[in-house]
Design an enzyme around this catalytic site. Sequence first.
Site, PDB file in Angstrom:
ATOM      1  CB  THR A 335      -0.907   0.072   1.236  1.00 15.61           C
ATOM      2  OG1 THR A 335      -0.121   0.413   2.391  1.00 15.61           O
ATOM      3  CG2 THR A 335      -1.644  -1.233   1.469  1.00 15.61           C
ATOM      4  CG  ASP A 336       1.135   5.833  -1.454  1.00 15.01           C
ATOM      5  OD1 ASP A 336       2.134   6.102  -0.766  1.00 15.01           O
ATOM      6  OD2 ASP A 336       0.875   6.412  -2.523  1.00 15.01           O
ATOM      7  CD1 TRP A 337       5.402   5.855   4.327  1.00 17.12           C
ATOM      8  CD2 TRP A 337       4.976   4.298   2.787  1.00 17.12           C
ATOM      9  NE1 TRP A 337       6.478   4.995   4.278  1.00 17.12           N
ATOM     10  CE2 TRP A 337       6.241   4.033   3.358  1.00 17.12           C
ATOM     11  CE3 TRP A 337       4.498   3.438   1.805  1.00 17.12           C
ATOM     12  CZ2 TRP A 337       7.024   2.949   2.969  1.00 17.12           C
ATOM     13  CZ3 TRP A 337       5.277   2.349   1.412  1.00 17.12           C
ATOM     14  CH2 TRP A 337       6.514   2.120   1.987  1.00 17.12           C
ATOM     15  CG  LEU A 339      -3.998   3.328   2.528  1.00 24.16           C
ATOM     16  CD1 LEU A 339      -2.719   3.918   1.987  1.00 24.16           C
ATOM     17  CD2 LEU A 339      -4.363   2.063   1.756  1.00 24.16           C
TER      18      LEU A 339
END
Length: 661
Positions: A335-337, A339
């Site tokens: 995931t992106d940072w 979440l």
Amino acid sequence: MSVNLSAGVAEEFLRSPEGVVFRDLNGNGTMEPYEDPRLPVTERVEDLLGQLSLEEKAGLMFNTMVSVAESGRLGDEVPRAGRAGLREVVETKLVNHLNFHFVPEPRLAARWVNELQRLALASSPHGIPVTLSTDPRHSFVENWGASFTAEYFSAWPEPLGLAAVRDEQLVREFASIARAEYTAIGIRGAMHPTIDLATEPRWARQYSTFGQDADLVARLASAYLDGFEGDHVGPESVACMAKHFPGGGPQRDGEDPHFPYGREQVYPGGMFDYHLEPFRRIIARGVSAIMPYYGMPVGLVIDGEPIEEVGFGYNRQIVTGLLREKLGYDGVVCTDWSLVTESRLHGKQLPPRAWGVEHLSVEERVLKVIEAGCDQFGGEECPEVVVDLVRGGQVSEERIDASARRLLKVKFELGLFDNPYVDEEAAEVRAGRPEYVEAGHRAQARSVTVLKNEPVLKNEPVLKNEPVTARGHAPKASAGAGATNDGGAVAAVERSPLLPLRPGARVYSEELDPVAVAAAGLEPVAAVYDAEMAIVRVSAPFEFRDHYMLESAFHAGSLEFDATTVEKVRRLAESVPVILVPHLDRPAALTPLEPHCAAVAAVYGASDGAVLDALTGTIAPEGRLPFQLPRSEAAVVASRPDVPGDTEDALYECGFGLDLA
């Protein structure tokens, strides 16, 4: 296997009865299958996976941020607001994927990395090494949430500049050099390339993309992977994480989904598949990891099925249905940072990027990310939540095994289990080598994109004994044949393009370093009335914001220049020909400036020396625009964010650029 390591490190390496050198990772004095460097990666992964506790598996699934101590000594790190200390993260939480922010000079960085690897060996029951990764750090844009300036590494143009040159071999060269410099200090993961398409002119992340053209982006992304990973990931590789699936460019109003007001991703032009194309190509080529974006799709329908309006990292239809099942990707999905939990830094706060699921608890968010099909949580450090979900029967351990298997595979392929250490003395020599610096300099100059190069009067004099205006500028000489001033100078009537600049030309510039001007064979002057031309460096405009954490580093909002900048260029142009050098970290509306300029040369990250080498033709500027330059903000507002080159009556089209004669 030759090992030249200090005491306390060398003792990890034993020799089996068969003569095989191996690391005794679990300290039992014998070579387990997962410790055997001769075995295939798949066998080693399965052997280790079968021995791991649930806590160890959960630790693999988190990738959190860290800054190296300036001293290069483990334990000297600056405490992070609201976050566990590094030792707690590694020793207690068993997290072994870390993302670098601040990095000191190479020798100290390498020392810190070696100490960290020794800590990981001592902390993990099975000696799992740490994988250290970074956002891009070879260019000029300092955005502490997305990229870093080159510092001790060689400096290159932003990816937009590489795209401007349109040379796949140049991208391979960059990536190979970046790989060598990363591995010199122990960085083995690249949180890039960014293969989003720059279709919304206001979006702040365009500088790290390869522009708006899907085919060009796909070709350059493949070359990028060639340089970082090689034909396949191995002990000399840096594993790449391509982002942001399924394409992060089409943001509503050009706002960035790091922030609550930018969470919506839209496709009014029906171009979803166009944004997906670079990902199709790099999946077919092979890439270690893929990162979904924060964005929340609005009104998106795929194959007749409405897509849930939640952030892509939470979206099972996107991660499992599209990426895994339809596109056949079986690598790591991270995931992106942040979440799941909020972020705090430098006194600022940023809420969890839980777009569309803000109402869920932390545990429910973690569960939804896992159910979506992601393997790793970026910017988080709560493996205990995963453990509790498994023990509470909400997630099966087999599901956790699937992610742990993918993550272990990359660690084994990188050779980290066999030797994660770096040569501290060699780190200084291997990072920022002169030939690397020179290659980056040439790339900067090559990427310069000449947009305008009008003929001007050759060797036109300035009437030095005429009255100086209130603005400090003398009026220009007459263009009439044989016109003279009181000093008897003759005004030539011959006209030629202003670029390339001739040797010895007198240059006025408030932005360029006079030392760089002189080094380029030109004469820097302190007053406009002594100059033959003026060089003006400007940055693409943006609206400064500083409410949320990271917000001040994101250049967002209007693309139009302020009146002060326009007036400065206009006044200079009354006295001398003006060469405008705009830095395009995203498109800029050059319309009010361009008519006053004899030449315009766009850059995407370039030193003064590289700019001047291009303007003098010492290194020929080859750049072509990687995106369209709109004529006005109104045209941008009226365009569709998912459609490349969609502004009406553009000032310059994508692909435009002039060669110097």
